[in-house]
Design an enzyme around this catalytic site. Sequence first.
Site, PDB file in Angstrom:
ATOM      1  N   SER A  34       6.320   2.561  -6.008  1.00 56.09           N
ATOM      2  CA  SER A  34       6.159   1.522  -4.985  1.00 56.09           C
ATOM      3  C   SER A  34       4.778   0.894  -4.936  1.00 56.09           C
ATOM      4  O   SER A  34       4.572  -0.058  -4.164  1.00 56.09           O
ATOM      5  CB  SER A  34       6.509   2.095  -3.609  1.00 56.09           C
TER       6      SER A  34
ATOM      7  N   LYS B 219       4.728  -2.808  -5.281  1.00 56.26           N
ATOM      8  CA  LYS B 219       4.925  -3.708  -4.142  1.00 56.26           C
ATOM      9  C   LYS B 219       3.643  -4.480  -3.807  1.00 56.26           C
ATOM     10  O   LYS B 219       3.704  -5.549  -3.188  1.00 56.26           O
ATOM     11  CB  LYS B 219       5.402  -2.930  -2.917  1.00 56.26           C
TER      12      LYS B 219
ATOM     13  N   SER C 134       7.326   0.558   3.034  1.00 56.28           N
ATOM     14  CA  SER C 134       7.768   0.598   1.641  1.00 56.28           C
ATOM     15  C   SER C 134       9.255   0.299   1.509  1.00 56.28           C
ATOM     16  O   SER C 134       9.977   0.936   0.738  1.00 56.28           O
ATOM     17  CB  SER C 134       7.449   1.961   1.011  1.00 56.28           C
TER      18      SER C 134
END
Length: 365
Positions: free
Chosen positions: A80, A83, A135
């Site tokens: 993640s 991101k 997230s």
Amino acid sequence: MWTKLVPAAALLTTVALTGGAHAAPATPIGGESLSSRGLVAPDGVKAPPKSKATSYVIADAETGQVLAAKNPHGRLLPASTLKALTALTLIPLLDKKLTVRPSRNAANQEGSAVGLTTKPIYKVDDLFKALMMSSGNDAAMALAETNGGLAKTLRDMNAVAKRLQANDTVAKTPSGLDQPGQSSSAYDLALIARAGLANPDFRRYISTKTAKFPAPKNYYEISNHNKLLWRYKGMIGVKNGWTSKAQGSFIGAATRDGHTIIVTIMRHEGYFWDEVADLLDWGFAARGKVTPVGQLVDPLPVKPPVQRQVTASPAASSPVKPPPMLDASQRTDTSRLVGSAVVGGGLLLGVMWLWYGIRRKRSRR
């Protein structure tokens, strides 16, 4: 400066994750020393604290100096932390006040989620908070769809990565969920973080601890997954990530006495928060006192759009101008002149015919 080689087992793990060995360029981005797969640290100071991470970078955000690194260009699964690239790419492209109705596909994304429904109750601003605080993989897909679809968003993300010279990064998802061919590096994550910190909205999302999030009938509270926001002095935030294949990854940035240090780690096998805090401490102590081992490069300049040159034909380049229009008074005066000319011409013609007739009579005599 000294280099410590990584254990063979760790190197084999890196190769296995990235689908084979990647040949390092002759001069890697950021400097020759950053081609090392081991620890690269400056001479004359205490070495950075030990970390179980396969790869990390400690950098000065203002100057871009890399203060220490370990396998900085090792291509690994980002989880993640990717991101951060999603947010950096889409924040300038989407209106924060736009209302979004997530698709069923977005709401049903696997992995971490903020709990989207298919109702039009979310602003783009809400989705960015869900992306960077909680997230949310569902928020990542909803933002990608708002940007024109998954394929376009991935093209945009990879274009931003290339402009940043984050050449180890290949985005295959907007969420960071593992996909074949997806990769990044500790060095690239530092480039992405540095660029993101220059964006006020990006900084706002990553530093927000708690926020109200829309629900069909009310709101609920979401909180930031970055534990150091509550623990570490001067912590700005950025992004953490984890999948079973990628293991732990983290991008962190903190400010003290007007200076910001960035720490990125990849492929950490366990609890990394204390190690990141120690690496940040080392960075603050070392900045301005050591010879850097590398440099976070600046983004490539944005090329202006190429304008097509159109060559006009001679006739087109020198058009024939129509005669000027006449106003009423000019038209009247002109009419008078024309009329006078006609009358005068008629009288002259009559005189000429009379003279011609007289001459003929005299000649007959």
